[in-house]
Design a protein around this motif. Structure first.
Motif, PDB file in Angstrom:
ATOM      1  N   LEU A 159      -9.924 -16.695  -1.284  1.00  0.00           N
ATOM      2  CA  LEU A 159     -10.231 -15.437  -1.024  1.00  0.00           C
ATOM      3  C   LEU A 159     -10.147 -14.903   0.448  1.00  0.00           C
ATOM      4  O   LEU A 159      -9.724 -13.897   0.820  1.00  0.00           O
ATOM      5  CB  LEU A 159     -11.719 -15.065  -1.649  1.00  0.00           C
ATOM      6  N   SER A 160     -10.672 -15.763   1.361  1.00  0.00           N
ATOM      7  CA  SER A 160     -10.500 -15.397   2.820  1.00  0.00           C
ATOM      8  C   SER A 160      -9.105 -15.414   3.198  1.00  0.00           C
ATOM      9  O   SER A 160      -8.822 -14.478   3.745  1.00  0.00           O
ATOM     10  CB  SER A 160     -11.230 -16.678   3.460  1.00  0.00           C
ATOM     11  N   GLU A 161      -8.224 -16.430   2.814  1.00  0.00           N
ATOM     12  CA  GLU A 161      -6.759 -16.354   3.144  1.00  0.00           C
ATOM     13  C   GLU A 161      -6.237 -14.970   2.720  1.00  0.00           C
ATOM     14  O   GLU A 161      -5.135 -14.493   3.365  1.00  0.00           O
ATOM     15  CB  GLU A 161      -6.175 -17.467   2.557  1.00  0.00           C
ATOM     16  N   ASN A 162      -6.828 -14.649   1.526  1.00  0.00           N
ATOM     17  CA  ASN A 162      -5.959 -13.116   1.202  1.00  0.00           C
ATOM     18  C   ASN A 162      -6.762 -11.819   1.579  1.00  0.00           C
ATOM     19  O   ASN A 162      -6.920 -10.997   0.973  1.00  0.00           O
ATOM     20  CB  ASN A 162      -6.233 -13.247  -0.463  1.00  0.00           C
ATOM     21  N   LEU A 163      -7.477 -12.259   2.805  1.00  0.00           N
ATOM     22  CA  LEU A 163      -8.252 -11.189   3.349  1.00  0.00           C
ATOM     23  C   LEU A 163      -9.331 -10.355   2.603  1.00  0.00           C
ATOM     24  O   LEU A 163      -9.371  -9.098   2.411  1.00  0.00           O
ATOM     25  CB  LEU A 163      -7.329  -9.882   3.897  1.00  0.00           C
ATOM     26  N   ASN A 164     -10.064 -11.112   1.588  1.00  0.00           N
ATOM     27  CA  ASN A 164     -10.991 -10.803   0.667  1.00  0.00           C
ATOM     28  C   ASN A 164     -10.548  -9.838  -0.224  1.00  0.00           C
ATOM     29  O   ASN A 164     -11.156  -8.745  -0.697  1.00  0.00           O
ATOM     30  CB  ASN A 164     -12.111 -10.054   1.557  1.00  0.00           C
ATOM     31  N   VAL A 165      -9.256  -9.794  -0.656  1.00  0.00           N
ATOM     32  CA  VAL A 165      -8.602  -9.180  -1.920  1.00  0.00           C
ATOM     33  C   VAL A 165      -8.669  -9.956  -3.071  1.00  0.00           C
ATOM     34  O   VAL A 165      -8.037 -11.166  -2.957  1.00  0.00           O
ATOM     35  CB  VAL A 165      -7.303  -8.697  -1.408  1.00  0.00           C
ATOM     36  N   GLY A 166      -9.054  -9.610  -3.885  1.00  0.00           N
ATOM     37  CA  GLY A 166      -9.256 -10.536  -5.539  1.00  0.00           C
ATOM     38  C   GLY A 166      -7.756 -10.702  -5.684  1.00  0.00           C
ATOM     39  O   GLY A 166      -6.951  -9.813  -5.775  1.00  0.00           O
ATOM     40  N   THR A 167      -7.552 -12.084  -6.061  1.00  0.00           N
ATOM     41  CA  THR A 167      -6.114 -12.458  -6.413  1.00  0.00           C
ATOM     42  C   THR A 167      -5.854 -11.988  -7.825  1.00  0.00           C
ATOM     43  O   THR A 167      -4.660 -12.226  -8.345  1.00  0.00           O
ATOM     44  CB  THR A 167      -6.118 -13.857  -6.287  1.00  0.00           C
ATOM     45  N   ASN A 168      -6.951 -11.903  -8.901  1.00  0.00           N
ATOM     46  CA  ASN A 168      -6.366 -11.334 -10.311  1.00  0.00           C
ATOM     47  C   ASN A 168      -6.466  -9.972 -10.444  1.00  0.00           C
ATOM     48  O   ASN A 168      -5.637  -9.468 -11.013  1.00  0.00           O
ATOM     49  CB  ASN A 168      -7.512 -11.942 -11.058  1.00  0.00           C
TER      50      ASN A 168
ATOM     51  N   ASP B   9      -6.523  -7.378  -7.422  1.00  0.00           N
ATOM     52  CA  ASP B   9      -6.393  -6.776  -6.518  1.00  0.00           C
ATOM     53  C   ASP B   9      -7.665  -5.793  -5.817  1.00  0.00           C
ATOM     54  O   ASP B   9      -7.322  -4.881  -5.175  1.00  0.00           O
ATOM     55  CB  ASP B   9      -5.188  -5.926  -6.529  1.00  0.00           C
ATOM     56  N   HIS B  10      -8.726  -6.244  -6.149  1.00  0.00           N
ATOM     57  CA  HIS B  10      -9.911  -5.485  -5.764  1.00  0.00           C
ATOM     58  C   HIS B  10     -10.376  -5.752  -4.333  1.00  0.00           C
ATOM     59  O   HIS B  10     -10.171  -7.130  -4.000  1.00  0.00           O
ATOM     60  CB  HIS B  10     -11.128  -5.913  -6.770  1.00  0.00           C
ATOM     61  N   HIS B  11     -10.077  -4.693  -3.555  1.00  0.00           N
ATOM     62  CA  HIS B  11     -10.621  -4.817  -2.131  1.00  0.00           C
ATOM     63  C   HIS B  11     -12.262  -5.036  -1.827  1.00  0.00           C
ATOM     64  O   HIS B  11     -12.741  -4.251  -2.257  1.00  0.00           O
ATOM     65  CB  HIS B  11      -9.992  -3.674  -1.033  1.00  0.00           C
TER      66      HIS B  11
ATOM     67  N   GLY C  29      -4.320  15.973  -1.289  1.00  0.00           N
ATOM     68  CA  GLY C  29      -3.922  16.445  -0.088  1.00  0.00           C
ATOM     69  C   GLY C  29      -5.120  16.123   1.012  1.00  0.00           C
ATOM     70  O   GLY C  29      -5.133  16.457   2.294  1.00  0.00           O
ATOM     71  N   MET C  30      -6.030  14.829   0.808  1.00  0.00           N
ATOM     72  CA  MET C  30      -6.947  14.737   1.790  1.00  0.00           C
ATOM     73  C   MET C  30      -6.681  13.545   2.624  1.00  0.00           C
ATOM     74  O   MET C  30      -7.403  13.367   3.619  1.00  0.00           O
ATOM     75  CB  MET C  30      -8.656  14.341   0.786  1.00  0.00           C
ATOM     76  N   LEU C  31      -5.933  12.657   1.994  1.00  0.00           N
ATOM     77  CA  LEU C  31      -5.438  11.407   2.769  1.00  0.00           C
ATOM     78  C   LEU C  31      -3.982  11.568   3.065  1.00  0.00           C
ATOM     79  O   LEU C  31      -3.104  12.504   2.440  1.00  0.00           O
ATOM     80  CB  LEU C  31      -5.724  10.332   2.120  1.00  0.00           C
ATOM     81  N   ASP C  32      -3.578  10.720   3.933  1.00  0.00           N
ATOM     82  CA  ASP C  32      -1.899  10.536   4.250  1.00  0.00           C
ATOM     83  C   ASP C  32      -1.217   9.449   3.744  1.00  0.00           C
ATOM     84  O   ASP C  32      -0.267   9.759   3.091  1.00  0.00           O
ATOM     85  CB  ASP C  32      -1.815  10.530   5.858  1.00  0.00           C
ATOM     86  N   ARG C  33      -2.196   8.441   3.549  1.00  0.00           N
ATOM     87  CA  ARG C  33      -1.685   7.176   2.973  1.00  0.00           C
ATOM     88  C   ARG C  33      -2.762   6.314   2.323  1.00  0.00           C
ATOM     89  O   ARG C  33      -4.125   6.630   2.575  1.00  0.00           O
ATOM     90  CB  ARG C  33      -0.918   6.420   3.952  1.00  0.00           C
ATOM     91  N   VAL C  34      -2.347   5.499   1.105  1.00  0.00           N
ATOM     92  CA  VAL C  34      -3.202   4.637   0.631  1.00  0.00           C
ATOM     93  C   VAL C  34      -2.597   3.309   0.872  1.00  0.00           C
ATOM     94  O   VAL C  34      -1.532   3.252   0.134  1.00  0.00           O
ATOM     95  CB  VAL C  34      -3.476   4.851  -0.736  1.00  0.00           C
ATOM     96  N   THR C  35      -2.829   2.249   1.616  1.00  0.00           N
ATOM     97  CA  THR C  35      -2.238   1.187   2.016  1.00  0.00           C
ATOM     98  C   THR C  35      -3.179  -0.111   1.653  1.00  0.00           C
ATOM     99  O   THR C  35      -4.258  -0.047   1.942  1.00  0.00           O
ATOM    100  CB  THR C  35      -2.076   1.172   3.443  1.00  0.00           C
ATOM    101  N   HIS C  36      -2.572  -0.858   1.150  1.00  0.00           N
ATOM    102  CA  HIS C  36      -3.224  -2.298   0.601  1.00  0.00           C
ATOM    103  C   HIS C  36      -3.222  -3.154   1.875  1.00  0.00           C
ATOM    104  O   HIS C  36      -2.865  -2.945   3.108  1.00  0.00           O
ATOM    105  CB  HIS C  36      -2.062  -3.137  -0.132  1.00  0.00           C
ATOM    106  N   ARG C  37      -4.584  -3.786   1.825  1.00  0.00           N
ATOM    107  CA  ARG C  37      -5.004  -4.273   3.148  1.00  0.00           C
ATOM    108  C   ARG C  37      -3.833  -5.403   3.662  1.00  0.00           C
ATOM    109  O   ARG C  37      -3.860  -5.352   4.922  1.00  0.00           O
ATOM    110  CB  ARG C  37      -6.380  -5.336   2.870  1.00  0.00           C
ATOM    111  N   LYS C  38      -3.015  -6.146   3.006  1.00  0.00           N
ATOM    112  CA  LYS C  38      -2.265  -7.072   3.458  1.00  0.00           C
ATOM    113  C   LYS C  38      -1.044  -6.095   4.227  1.00  0.00           C
ATOM    114  O   LYS C  38      -0.616  -6.846   5.119  1.00  0.00           O
ATOM    115  CB  LYS C  38      -1.681  -8.063   2.280  1.00  0.00           C
TER     116      LYS C  38
END
Length: 310
Positions: free
Chosen positions: A41-50, A52-54, A257-266
């Motif tokens: 989990l730490s190597e995946n930047l605390n993103v769930g491997t199953n 993809d929960h941040h 229209g409230m955000l410009d991007r939604v980006t995955h942590r990796k």
């Protein structure tokens, strides 16, 4: 023989077969309930491997993953008065502060740092939700001002990672005063012509959303992050209507229209590098180092016969 067999031998075997097993080897995913090995989990930047929960990421771990080779220098933040209102509920405010500092290992709810991201030097600030809910107190206001002043002094962009439950009630009106203070600090960046990028993480709510978290030149959010002023439950009870699915989540706000991007942590580091270099009029980022080309004249070696018989 019975004493040796029944006591001494088991005692010796227990000494050699004892294993120290940490209690925090596994983490349960809040989204899907899967048990995740802590190292994976730490190597995946605390993103769930199953699923993809941040999950939450501390500012220090975030900066280690963000800055080149994990190297950064902390920016000193002026320390405000410890307990200006002498506030007490079930516990005294200083006792809550000491407990939060002991549990997180940090002095306060925001960390400010300077370093290089993809060879682009920046100033970054990040809130720690595990420190009293990342609440905005006088220290957080001082931290944003210190980050803006350092950025203006060094002529660097400022990147802020927000994660907060709102203002800190133990500081009352002094906490709410940090909203205009932070707005003035961001205006300093605007007047200096420096980019200000906000990355909204889960959750970003309350007075934080009503001030510096929504004033970025570019607004980026992590997937499925809750971003709002008042929570969905409060709104449903007020208007007595069922809200749409995913209301006040990153993807919903992006569609409206409230955000410009939604980006995955990796992918966040590469995204920030591209945007920062574009806004600061720098060439595209260098993805890798190549050896310098050889001199063509030195690379041409004359034949052996020609060298002996000119």
């Amino acid at each position: 023989m019975n004493w040796i067999t029944n006591y001494v031998r088991p005692r010796i075997n227990s000494l050699f077969s004892r294993r120290e097993v940490p209690e925090n080897l596994w983490t349960k995913c809040d989204e899907c309930g899967s048990m995740l090995f802590h190292r994976e989990l730490s190597e995946n930047l605390n993103v769930g491997t199953n699923c993809d929960h941040h999950m939450a990421l501390t500012p220090r771990d975030r900066f280690t993953a963000l800055f080149d080779n994990g190297v950064f220098s902390e920016v000193q933040v002026p320390v405000p008065v410890a307990d200006p209102l002498h506030f007490r509920d079930q516990k005294k405010y200083p006792d809550r502060m000491r407990a939060a500092q002991r549990n997180t290992g940090e002095a306060e709810a925001m960390l400010v740092a300077e370093g290089e991201v993809g060879r682009t030097r920046i100033v970054a600030a990040a809130q720690d939700f595990s420190f009293m809910g990342g609440s905005m107190g006088m220290f957080v206001g001082n931290a944003i001002i210190a980050a803006a002043e350092r950025a203006v002094e060094r002529k660097l962009p400022l990147v802020l990672f927000s994660a907060a439950g709102g203002a800190r009630m133990q500081e009352g009106i002094l906490s709410l005063m940090q909203m205009p203070r932070a707005t003035v600090a961001i205006q300093m960046l605007r007047e200096a012509g420096l980019p200000y990028i906000v990355v909204l993480t889960h959750p970003t709510t309350g007075g934080v959303t009503a001030s510096y978290a929504m004033l970025g030149d570019v607004q980026i959010a992590e997937p499925n992050a809750l971003i709002c002023f008042a929570g969905p439950r409060v709104i449903e009870q007020t208007i007595r209507e069922t809200l749409p699915e995913g209301f006040q989540r990153s993807e919903y706000l992006l569609d409206h229209g409230m955000l410009d991007r939604v980006t995955h942590r990796k992918d966040m580091k590469d995204e920030l590098v591209s945007i920062l270099r574009m806004l600061t009029h720098q060439p595209p980022p260098v993805r890798g180092d190549l050896p310098a080309p050889e001199d063509e004249a030195a690379a041409i070696v004359p034949p052996k016969d020609a060298a002996e018989n000119p």
